[in-house]
Design a protein around this motif. Structure first.
Motif, short mmCIF file in Angstrom:
data_model
loop_
_atom_site.label_atom_id
_atom_site.label_comp_id
_atom_site.label_asym_id
_atom_site.label_seq_id
_atom_site.Cartn_x
_atom_site.Cartn_y
_atom_site.Cartn_z
N THR A 96 0.84 -1.35 -0.07
CA THR A 96 0.10 0.11 0.03
C THR A 96 1.02 1.35 0.10
O THR A 96 0.62 2.40 -0.60
N VAL A 99 2.77 1.57 -3.51
CA VAL A 99 1.64 1.97 -4.55
C VAL A 99 1.30 3.48 -4.26
O VAL A 99 1.00 4.27 -5.45
N GLY A 100 1.16 3.87 -3.30
CA GLY A 100 0.62 5.12 -2.78
C GLY A 100 1.76 6.09 -3.12
O GLY A 100 1.51 7.25 -3.53
N ALA A 102 4.03 5.98 -5.37
CA ALA A 102 4.07 5.85 -6.96
C ALA A 102 3.18 6.87 -7.35
O ALA A 102 3.40 7.63 -8.27
N ASP A 103 1.89 6.75 -6.83
CA ASP A 103 1.13 7.60 -7.20
C ASP A 103 1.07 9.01 -6.78
O ASP A 103 1.07 9.95 -7.74
N GLU A 104 1.55 9.23 -5.56
CA GLU A 104 1.58 10.72 -4.99
C GLU A 104 2.77 11.48 -5.96
O GLU A 104 2.77 12.79 -5.95
N ASP A 106 3.96 10.64 -8.65
CA ASP A 106 3.63 10.39 -10.43
C ASP A 106 5.06 10.01 -10.75
O ASP A 106 5.62 10.63 -11.76
N ASP A 135 -1.02 -3.62 -9.16
CA ASP A 135 -1.72 -2.04 -8.86
C ASP A 135 -0.92 -1.15 -9.04
O ASP A 135 -1.69 0.08 -9.27
N ALA A 136 0.16 -1.14 -9.18
CA ALA A 136 1.05 0.31 -9.36
C ALA A 136 0.54 0.85 -11.01
O ALA A 136 0.63 0.20 -11.77
N GLY A 137 0.54 2.31 -10.78
CA GLY A 137 0.22 2.93 -12.04
C GLY A 137 1.33 3.23 -12.71
O GLY A 137 1.20 4.40 -13.12
N CYS A 138 2.31 2.60 -12.67
CA CYS A 138 3.42 2.95 -13.53
C CYS A 138 4.15 1.61 -13.83
O CYS A 138 3.80 0.61 -13.79
N HIS A 278 3.30 -0.62 -17.44
CA HIS A 278 2.00 -0.68 -16.96
C HIS A 278 0.89 -0.72 -17.87
O HIS A 278 -0.09 -1.17 -17.76
#
Length: 294
Positions: A96, A99-100, A102-104, A106, A135-138, A278
């Motif tokens: 968590t 992944v968080g 990576a999102d935060e 960018d 789940d990673a957006g990258c 991704h």
């Protein structure tokens, strides 16, 4: 990460758990960041149990050694002239937190460390790694770090016909350029595959070679064998580093990796990096790869 020939910059996230793991992840991260003029973001995820608030995690759980480890790792990156930031992130779980982060921030890619432990029921690489891969957006790179990385003089790039081959080739080319290493592109055809597939395989190898601009020696090999994963694994003994894209696989729960890349990742000699893009978009290379049937 951005394509070497068209884009530079971006951020490579390297989650670190201890000094030994950080050292083994950072040599590859530094090579890739150098080649792409990227920055490195070091993140330590502090797992906070539910009985504590996330804010209390830093107060009660954070150890001085963690901050010292991050500071030392950041100094190592900065000494190579690479911009670097470091963060401690509180989260209910390691995946968590990664992944968080990576999102935060960018980020363009995450480079994870993997000890190469045996699989368990419904777990491929490990519960944290599996979730980040899913789940990673990258883009995600997974480096097997159970042994130290030797000097990289030769890089093997198996082309397994999946949608992530091009990303693996880009990462391999970055490492080869940074280390002035030779590269070998390998595709293994099953013995009973038709000639059309052979022609497609040659086209894919030729197309992939174009990614290796600036690498002094790039060889292309096309072999026939009944055991694709075993043949690739045998060839890894001749190289310091193997980089391959995660392949299409058989078991439903194992589609994160695929049977070929998982087998090679576990049993290859030397250092191994698995690559998962991704959101693969159609390209000539990937369209050609789809004709290989894996």
């Amino acid at each position: 990460m951005p394509d070497h020939t068209t884009d530079v910059g971006g951020t490579l996230l390297v989650p670190v758990a201890n000094a030994e793991a950080a050292d083994r992840q950072l040599d590859t991260a530094i090579d890739i960041a150098t080649d792409h003029s990227a920055r490195i973001l070091l993140v330590y995820v502090l797992e906070v149990p539910p009985q504590l608030s996330l804010q209390d995690g830093r107060r009660y759980l954070l150890e001085d050694e963690t901050e010292a480890m991050l500071e030392e790792a950041a100094a190592s990156v900065a000494s190579r002239g690479i911009p670097v930031d470091r963060r401690i992130r509180m989260a209910r779980g390691v995946a968590t937190g990664i992944v968080g982060a990576a999102d935060e921030h960018d980020v363009d890619a995450v480079l994870l460390g993997w000890r190469g432990r045996p699989p368990r029921q419904d777990v491929i690489l490990g519960s944290h790694l599996d979730r980040v891969l899913r789940d990673a957006g990258c883009d995600v790179l997974v480096k097997r770090i159970k042994t130290p990385t030797d000097d990289v003089e030769s890089v093997l790039v198996p082309i397994v016909g999946g949608p992530h081959d091009e990303f693996a080739a880009e990462a391999a080319a970055s490492v080869a350029r940074a280390n002035d290493a030779d590269a070998t592109l390998l595709h293994v055809l099953e013995s009973d595959e038709p000639e059309l597939t052979r022609e497609a395989a040659r086209a894919v190898l030729a197309e992939t070679a174009g990614v290796f601009e600036g690498v002094s020696s790039v060889e292309r090999e096309l072999l026939e064998a009944d055991d694709v994963a075993g043949t690739i694994t045998d060839r890894t003994t001749e190289h310091d580093l193997t980089v391959l894209g995660v392949s299409r696989g058989g078991l439903v729960q194992r589609k994160l990796l695929g049977t070929i890349s998982e087998a090679v990742g576990r049993h290859a000699a030397g250092t191994v990096v698995l690559a998962k893009r991704h959101d693969p978009v159609p390209s000539r290379l990937r369209r050609l790869g789809s004709r290989l049937g894996r």
